[in-house]
Design a protein around this motif. Structure first.
Motif, PDB file in Angstrom:
ATOM      1  N   ASP A  74       0.869  -1.185   0.000  1.00 63.77           N
ATOM      2  CA  ASP A  74       0.000   0.000   0.000  1.00 63.77           C
ATOM      3  C   ASP A  74       0.905   1.235   0.000  1.00 63.77           C
ATOM      4  OD1 ASP A  74      -2.980   1.035   1.306  1.00 63.77           O
ATOM      5  OD2 ASP A  74      -1.229   2.278   1.676  1.00 63.77           O
TER       6      ASP A  74
ATOM      7  N   ASN B  23      -3.498   4.165  11.579  1.00 59.98           N
ATOM      8  CA  ASN B  23      -4.096   4.261  10.252  1.00 59.98           C
ATOM      9  C   ASN B  23      -5.461   3.568  10.072  1.00 59.98           C
ATOM     10  OD1 ASN B  23      -4.036   2.515   7.393  1.00 59.98           O
ATOM     11  ND2 ASN B  23      -3.890   4.703   7.108  1.00 59.98           N
TER      12      ASN B  23
ATOM     13  N   HIS C 135     -13.226   0.462   5.784  1.00 62.50           N
ATOM     14  CA  HIS C 135     -12.243   1.413   6.316  1.00 62.50           C
ATOM     15  C   HIS C 135     -12.942   2.710   6.694  1.00 62.50           C
ATOM     16  CE1 HIS C 135      -8.624   3.778   6.725  1.00 62.50           C
ATOM     17  NE2 HIS C 135      -7.849   2.779   6.287  1.00 62.50           N
TER      18      HIS C 135
ATOM     19  N   ASP D 131     -11.923   5.657   6.753  1.00 60.52           N
ATOM     20  CA  ASP D 131     -11.617   6.785   5.877  1.00 60.52           C
ATOM     21  C   ASP D 131     -12.478   6.785   4.611  1.00 60.52           C
ATOM     22  OD1 ASP D 131      -9.709   7.635   7.637  1.00 60.52           O
ATOM     23  OD2 ASP D 131      -7.998   6.859   6.501  1.00 60.52           O
TER      24      ASP D 131
ATOM     25  N   ASN E 138      -8.504   8.179  -2.240  1.00 57.47           N
ATOM     26  CA  ASN E 138      -7.048   8.336  -2.052  1.00 57.47           C
ATOM     27  C   ASN E 138      -6.368   8.655  -3.381  1.00 57.47           C
ATOM     28  OD1 ASN E 138      -6.653   5.876  -3.393  1.00 57.47           O
ATOM     29  ND2 ASN E 138      -5.252   5.060  -1.865  1.00 57.47           N
TER      30      ASN E 138
ATOM     31  N   ASP F  29      -3.976  11.973   0.339  1.00 54.26           N
ATOM     32  CA  ASP F  29      -2.720  11.371   0.831  1.00 54.26           C
ATOM     33  C   ASP F  29      -1.541  12.320   0.582  1.00 54.26           C
ATOM     34  OD1 ASP F  29      -3.573   9.035   2.004  1.00 54.26           O
ATOM     35  OD2 ASP F  29      -3.158   7.770   0.262  1.00 54.26           O
TER      36      ASP F  29
HETATM   37  C1  GAL Z   1      -5.765   5.584   4.171  1.00 53.03           C
HETATM   38  C2  GAL Z   1      -4.987   6.090   2.977  1.00 53.03           C
HETATM   39  C3  GAL Z   1      -5.066   5.070   1.871  1.00 53.03           C
HETATM   40  C4  GAL Z   1      -4.605   3.716   2.377  1.00 53.03           C
HETATM   41  C5  GAL Z   1      -5.341   3.324   3.634  1.00 53.03           C
HETATM   42  C6  GAL Z   1      -4.785   2.031   4.195  1.00 53.03           C
HETATM   43  O1  GAL Z   1      -5.678   6.515   5.225  1.00 53.03           O
HETATM   44  O2  GAL Z   1      -5.532   7.312   2.543  1.00 53.03           O
HETATM   45  O3  GAL Z   1      -4.275   5.469   0.782  1.00 53.03           O
HETATM   46  O4  GAL Z   1      -3.235   3.782   2.640  1.00 53.03           O
HETATM   47  O5  GAL Z   1      -5.253   4.353   4.608  1.00 53.03           O
HETATM   48  O6  GAL Z   1      -5.350   1.698   5.415  1.00 53.03           O
END
Ligand code: GAL
Ligand code: CA
Length: 338
Positions: free
Chosen positions: A33, A115, A176, A178, A234, A261
């Motif tokens: 990643d 994260n 996730h 995010d 992202n 990002d």
């Molecule tokens: C987010 C990020 C993504 C990816 C993800 C992985 O915060 O913006 O690009 O890395 O975390 O958990």
């Protein structure tokens, strides 16, 4: 020679003074990643600075969960059986953090999640569990703000002039935090000002450039030049969308593309005008916070008293908007080595 610190490896400095060793295990959800890889690079680099600053020896062991929670549980078990001082976990499945907290608590090894945010009830299970990340809502709001600023300067972004922004949404992993929050707040921020948005399509591309490109190719075939805005959770998926626009020869007069990002590839795409902007997810601040918390704990002290931006068991790094106007600054920041 007496070893004053802990039961683990004992080194001596030039004057035969014992040097404290801090063993930090870092379990990533997957090491390919882009953002996580950048964060791990920062951990490596900043741990050298930390060694110089504290006189401690820092051993970083970074593992790759390869997107399997059972792999990651084994890796955490290994850190525990080897008496690591601190364990940092980037959960594959953030809903099962309680399992890790239970194990860590039993071994009395503090754990720093990063994260991928566990629910608050899990973090509250133990006062030696921490979270280092960001405020996802802020990143969504800033992404929306980039579009608002651009539309104000250049109303032509509404290509068909119907007073609405036709958009597609590239989403990260569905589970996730995010993904869901960025999706919601980017759009809300725009529509809150009275600008109408019309969603043509949305789908997950799991944070990945190649999947982002595949989705975008399909949407270009379906909607042609109707797409005016590409919102991506992202940068990698945003870059995938740009790859697709290039492949269809639709980059010129194409939709504006925004990500999150602030990766180096995204900054380059912003600089050369392919991407409108991004929201910096500051890996350096997050890596520094993890190291600061880890070393403070290894000294038997409370991170709350000394670690910057610590709020209870949480550190959240602030985001920044990056567009062509300030892209050079962000590139300089990303390549700084001190
Ligand atoms: C987010 C990020 C993504 C990816 C993800 C992985 O915060 O913006 O690009 O890395 O975390 O958990
Ligand atoms: Ca329109």
């Amino acid at each position: 020679m007496a070893c004053l610190f802990g039961a683990t490896a004992c080194h001596v400095d030039g004057n035969s003074h014992p040097i404290q060793t801090v063993k930090i295990g870092v379990a990533t959800y997957r090491s390919d990643d882009t953002f996580i890889a950048a964060l791990c690079d920062d951990l490596e680099r900043l741990s050298k600075d930390k060694e110089a600053e504290t006189g401690k020896k820092i051993i970083l062991n970074i593992t790759d969960g390869k997107n399997s929670q059972s792999n990651q549980n084994d890796q955490v078990d290994n850190f525990i059986s080897q008496s690591y001082d601190v364990i940092c976990v980037n959960m594959v499945d953030r809903t099962v953090a309680a399992v890790i907290i239970d194990k860590a608590k039993r071994a009395d090894i503090p754990v720093i999640f990063f994260n991928r945010e566990p629910v608050e009830e899990d973090i509250r299970m133990w006062n030696r569990a921490y979270y280092v990340g960001t405020d996802a809502k802020e990143s969504g709001i800033m992404q929306g703000q980039i579009i608002l600023d651009a539309v104000q300067k250049n109303p032509e972004i509404d290509k068909n002039g119907d007073g609405k922004l036709q958009y597609v949404m590239l989403e990260g992993e569905q589970a996730h935090q995010d993904s869901l929050i960025r999706t919601e707040y980017s759009v809300k921020t725009i529509t809150a000002t009275g600008i109408q948005m019309e969603k043509l399509a949305n789908d997950t591309a799991n944070w990945q450039r190649s999947l982002g490109s595949a989705k975008m190719l399909a949407w270009l075939d379906q909607f042609g030049d109707e797409i005016e805005v590409v919102l991506s959770n992202n940068d990698d998926m945003a870059l995938g969308a740009i790859d697709a626009l290039k492949e269809r020869d639709m980059l010129e007069n194409g939709p504006v593309v925004v990500g999150v990002d602030g990766t180096m590839s995204a900054l380059e795409a912003i600089q050369n005008g392919e991407m409108l902007g991004s929201v910096v997810n500051d890996a350096q601040i997050q890596a520094q916070a993890m190291l600061d918390i880890a070393c403070t704990l290894a000294d038997g002290e409370d991170p709350q008293a000394t670690v910057q931006r610590m709020n209870g068991q949480y550190v959240r790094a602030p985001h920044r908007i990056v567009t062509q106007e300030n892209v050079q600054e962000e590139m300089d920041y990303l390549t700084q080595t001190e």
